[in-house]
Enzyme design. Structure first.
Site, PDB file in Angstrom:
ATOM      1  N   GLY A   1       0.861  -1.175   0.000  1.00 31.66           N
ATOM      2  CA  GLY A   1       0.000   0.000   0.000  1.00 31.66           C
ATOM      3  C   GLY A   1       0.893   1.219   0.000  1.00 31.66           C
ATOM      4  CD  GLU A   2       2.449   5.575  -0.731  1.00 32.21           C
ATOM      5  OE1 GLU A   2       2.125   5.010  -1.801  1.00 32.21           O
ATOM      6  OE2 GLU A   2       3.603   5.963  -0.494  1.00 32.21           O
ATOM      7  CB  SER A   3       5.378   2.609   3.752  1.00 26.14           C
ATOM      8  OG  SER A   3       6.115   3.593   3.060  1.00 26.14           O
TER       9      SER A   3
ATOM     10  CB  CYS B   1       5.239  -3.901  -1.231  1.00 23.36           C
ATOM     11  SG  CYS B   1       5.748  -2.705  -2.476  1.00 23.36           S
TER      12      CYS B   1
ATOM     13  NE  ARG C   1       8.196   5.206   0.864  1.00 23.74           N
ATOM     14  CZ  ARG C   1       7.390   6.256   0.961  1.00 23.74           C
ATOM     15  NH1 ARG C   1       7.722   7.281   1.691  1.00 23.74           N
ATOM     16  NH2 ARG C   1       6.252   6.275   0.296  1.00 23.74           N
TER      17      ARG C   1
ATOM     18  CB  ILE D   1       3.262  -2.468  -7.428  1.00 22.91           C
ATOM     19  CG1 ILE D   1       2.656  -3.652  -8.188  1.00 22.91           C
ATOM     20  CG2 ILE D   1       2.476  -1.184  -7.698  1.00 22.91           C
ATOM     21  CD1 ILE D   1       1.287  -4.076  -7.675  1.00 22.91           C
ATOM     22  NE  ARG D   2       3.054   3.378  -6.710  1.00 22.21           N
ATOM     23  CZ  ARG D   2       2.709   3.470  -5.427  1.00 22.21           C
ATOM     24  NH1 ARG D   2       3.462   4.132  -4.569  1.00 22.21           N
ATOM     25  NH2 ARG D   2       1.605   2.913  -4.996  1.00 22.21           N
TER      26      ARG D   2
ATOM     27  CG  HIS E   1       2.625  -6.683  -4.280  1.00 20.93           C
ATOM     28  ND1 HIS E   1       1.888  -6.141  -3.256  1.00 20.93           N
ATOM     29  CD2 HIS E   1       3.433  -5.705  -4.730  1.00 20.93           C
ATOM     30  CE1 HIS E   1       2.221  -4.871  -3.097  1.00 20.93           C
ATOM     31  NE2 HIS E   1       3.157  -4.577  -3.983  1.00 20.93           N
TER      32      HIS E   1
ATOM     33  CD  GLU F   1       0.050  -9.000  -2.015  1.00 18.99           C
ATOM     34  OE1 GLU F   1       1.085  -9.687  -1.955  1.00 18.99           O
ATOM     35  OE2 GLU F   1       0.060  -7.754  -2.089  1.00 18.99           O
TER      36      GLU F   1
HETATM   37  N1  GLN Z   1       6.055   2.750  -2.827  1.00 17.35           N
HETATM   38  C1  GLN Z   1       5.208   2.364  -1.742  1.00 17.35           C
HETATM   39  C2  GLN Z   1       5.713   2.921  -0.422  1.00 17.35           C
HETATM   40  O1  GLN Z   1       6.773   3.451  -0.365  1.00 17.35           O
HETATM   41  C3  GLN Z   1       5.114   0.856  -1.645  1.00 17.35           C
HETATM   42  C4  GLN Z   1       4.384   0.327  -2.827  1.00 17.35           C
HETATM   43  C5  GLN Z   1       3.655  -0.938  -2.561  1.00 17.35           C
HETATM   44  O2  GLN Z   1       3.409  -1.325  -1.410  1.00 17.35           O
HETATM   45  N2  GLN Z   1       3.213  -1.570  -3.621  1.00 17.35           N
HETATM   46  O3  GLN Z   1       5.045   2.826   0.567  1.00 17.35           O
END
Ligand code: GLN
Length: 189
Positions: free
Chosen positions: A49-51, A81, A108, A135-136, A172, A174
């Site tokens: 998600g977004e940390s 992630c 990150r 993913i990112r 990921h 999942e």
């Molecule tokens: N780039 C996101 C972060 O820094 C992590 C991306 C992800 O969890 N798919 O939180």
């Protein structure tokens, strides 16, 4: 595996997908948003998600401290992630909340923002060859203490574990239909 109770941190991010795969493995999965719900968990997954967002919520509602206490009491935790970022002792170049549990330093968006997402085959120690969905994604810049690398991509560490208690994946599992990494985590519980 049956009967093991796995909490999935459900503040934000890809928690439903983890829940689905844990249930497919035959274990029990439930969403965790409060310290009370955490009490039931024998292991915890922190999703992608977004940390920064997940970290702010963990801090604001005190759930981060509750997770830390359970972890220090031995509860296994797997971070994918953003979840991996939240487990790390060091987030390079950033000043953001972390649970500060695993002896890893992470970068990150380490594969570059221009490459939003990609897939790559990984040779994972003790698990085998798996397709990783990134993913990112962050990567692990350093491991120390009893943390060890389990897989790397062109020399960048993308999976690590510590003492059979903490598991971190930059990718990921999942988002695939392969249960092996979920089974691996269940075997740590
Ligand atoms: N780039 C996101 C972060 O820094 C992590 C991306 C992800 O969890 N798919 O939180």
């Amino acid at each position: 595996m049956a009967g093991k109770k796995v909490g999935i941190l459900a503040m934000q991010g890809a928690f439903i997908e983890h829940q689905r795969l844990i249930e497919k493995c035959g274990a029990r999965a439930f969403q965790v948003r409060t310290a009370k719900e955490l009490q039931e968990a024998e292991g915890l997954i922190i999703p992608g998600g977004e940390s920064t967002t997940i970290g702010k919520l963990l801090f604001k509602y005190g759930l981060g401290e509750a997770i830390r206490q359970r972890a220090l009491g031995g509860m296994p935790i797997w971070g994918t992630c953003a979840g991996m970022i939240l487990l790390a002792r060091t987030i390079e170049g950033m000043n953001q909340y972390s649970l500060d549990l695993m002896d890893i330093a992470v970068v990150r968006n380490g594969f570059g923002r221009q490459v939003d997402s990609f897939e790559a085959w990984l040779d994972i120690d003790g698990v085998g060859r798996k397709l990783g969905v990134f993913i990112r994604a962050p990567y692990v810049d350093k491991v120390w203490g009893s943390a060890r690398e389990m897989a790397n991509l062109d020399g960048r560490i993308v999976m690590a574990e510590q003492d059979g208690q903490y598991l971190a994946t930059a990718f990921h599992p999942e988002l695939t239909d392969d249960l092996d990494i979920h089974q691996y985590f269940l075997s740590m519980i």
